[in-house]
Design a protein around this motif. Structure first.
Motif, PDB file in Angstrom:
ATOM      1  N   ILE A  10     -20.798 -39.711  15.290  1.00 31.12           N
ATOM      2  CA  ILE A  10     -20.280 -38.815  16.328  1.00 31.12           C
ATOM      3  C   ILE A  10     -19.854 -37.511  15.665  1.00 31.12           C
ATOM      4  N   PRO A  11     -20.371 -36.391  16.147  1.00 35.03           N
ATOM      5  CA  PRO A  11     -19.943 -35.110  15.566  1.00 35.03           C
ATOM      6  C   PRO A  11     -18.442 -34.905  15.754  1.00 35.03           C
ATOM      7  N   SER A  12     -17.798 -34.325  14.753  1.00 39.23           N
ATOM      8  CA  SER A  12     -16.363 -34.045  14.833  1.00 39.23           C
ATOM      9  C   SER A  12     -16.028 -33.223  16.062  1.00 39.23           C
ATOM     10  N   TYR A  13     -16.935 -32.328  16.430  1.00 33.56           N
ATOM     11  CA  TYR A  13     -16.671 -31.473  17.583  1.00 33.56           C
ATOM     12  C   TYR A  13     -16.504 -32.276  18.870  1.00 33.56           C
ATOM     13  N   PHE A  14     -17.166 -33.428  18.963  1.00 26.29           N
ATOM     14  CA  PHE A  14     -17.004 -34.278  20.137  1.00 26.29           C
ATOM     15  C   PHE A  14     -15.564 -34.786  20.221  1.00 26.29           C
ATOM     16  N   ILE A  15     -15.044 -35.277  19.115  1.00 29.70           N
ATOM     17  CA  ILE A  15     -13.671 -35.801  19.101  1.00 29.70           C
ATOM     18  C   ILE A  15     -12.688 -34.674  19.384  1.00 29.70           C
ATOM     19  N   ILE A  21      -9.694 -31.776  26.004  1.00 29.26           N
ATOM     20  CA  ILE A  21      -9.820 -32.082  27.435  1.00 29.26           C
ATOM     21  C   ILE A  21      -8.694 -33.000  27.885  1.00 29.26           C
ATOM     22  N   LEU A  22      -8.370 -33.996  27.092  1.00 20.61           N
ATOM     23  CA  LEU A  22      -7.280 -34.912  27.441  1.00 20.61           C
ATOM     24  C   LEU A  22      -5.952 -34.166  27.510  1.00 20.61           C
ATOM     25  N   GLN A  23      -5.697 -33.277  26.557  1.00 13.05           N
ATOM     26  CA  GLN A  23      -4.457 -32.501  26.571  1.00 13.05           C
ATOM     27  C   GLN A  23      -4.392 -31.603  27.794  1.00 13.05           C
ATOM     28  N   GLU A  24      -5.501 -30.933  28.100  1.00  7.99           N
ATOM     29  CA  GLU A  24      -5.533 -30.037  29.256  1.00  7.99           C
ATOM     30  C   GLU A  24      -5.322 -30.788  30.560  1.00  7.99           C
ATOM     31  N   SER A  25      -5.703 -32.056  30.594  1.00 10.46           N
ATOM     32  CA  SER A  25      -5.529 -32.862  31.803  1.00 10.46           C
ATOM     33  C   SER A  25      -4.097 -33.390  31.927  1.00 10.46           C
ATOM     34  N   GLY A  26      -3.306 -33.172  30.886  1.00 10.69           N
ATOM     35  CA  GLY A  26      -1.933 -33.665  30.894  1.00 10.69           C
ATOM     36  C   GLY A  26      -1.782 -35.033  30.264  1.00 10.69           C
ATOM     37  N   ALA A  27      -2.882 -35.634  29.843  1.00  5.10           N
ATOM     38  CA  ALA A  27      -2.828 -36.962  29.211  1.00  5.10           C
ATOM     39  C   ALA A  27      -2.464 -36.816  27.739  1.00  5.10           C
TER      40      ALA A  27
END
Length: 140
Positions: A10-15, A21-27
């Motif tokens: 998995i490319p580092s950029y995916f992680i 995205i998780l942070q922006e969603s509030g998670a």
């Protein structure tokens, strides 16, 4: 050596993108990334049919982490526990903001749980993203 099914690095950029995205969603990405890593590692381990001895697992994990691109590990075994020092941990290379290697900790936990046939959990005690020289995981 354990035979496992096909593995895609998995490319580092995916992680990094998933964390953002998780942070922006509030998670809180920590628990989610650990769970995704655990499930991925367990599925990789379950794709083979071999339960490994702790000594064989050390060699397997070294080779697997190198081949998957997650990092360059130095692994020390202490009875049924392991200490894993990772140089160039791909998850930790994005240091802004420092967050830790939650996916990698989960991945190591899952693959150990599967291949050693008992529950393991990796805990990261040092991280390159937090200005340590290496990422250090205690696996017990």
């Amino acid at each position: 050596m354990a035979e496992i099914g096909p593995v895609m690095a998995i490319p580092s950029y995916f992680i990094w993108s998933l964390k953002k995205i998780l942070q922006e969603s509030g998670a809180d990405p920590k628990d989610i990334l650990f769970k995704v890593g655990f499930d991925t590692g367990k599925n990789v381990g379950d794709s083979g049919e071999t339960v490994l001895s702790p000594d064989t697992f050390t060699d397997f994990l070294f080779n697997h982490l190198m081949e998957s691109g997650l990092g360059r590990p130095k692994i020390t075994r202490y009875g049924a526990s392991f200490n894993i020092n990772m140089e160039e941990s791909s998850e930790s290379l994005n240091r802004k903001p420092p967050q830790g290697c939650h996916y990698t900790a989960g991945y190591i936990s899952g693959i150990a749980t599967s291949l050693l046939n008992r529950e393991y959990k990796a805990r990261e005690t040092e991280c390159i993203s937090k200005h340590s020289a290496v990422c250090v995981f205690d696996l017990a």
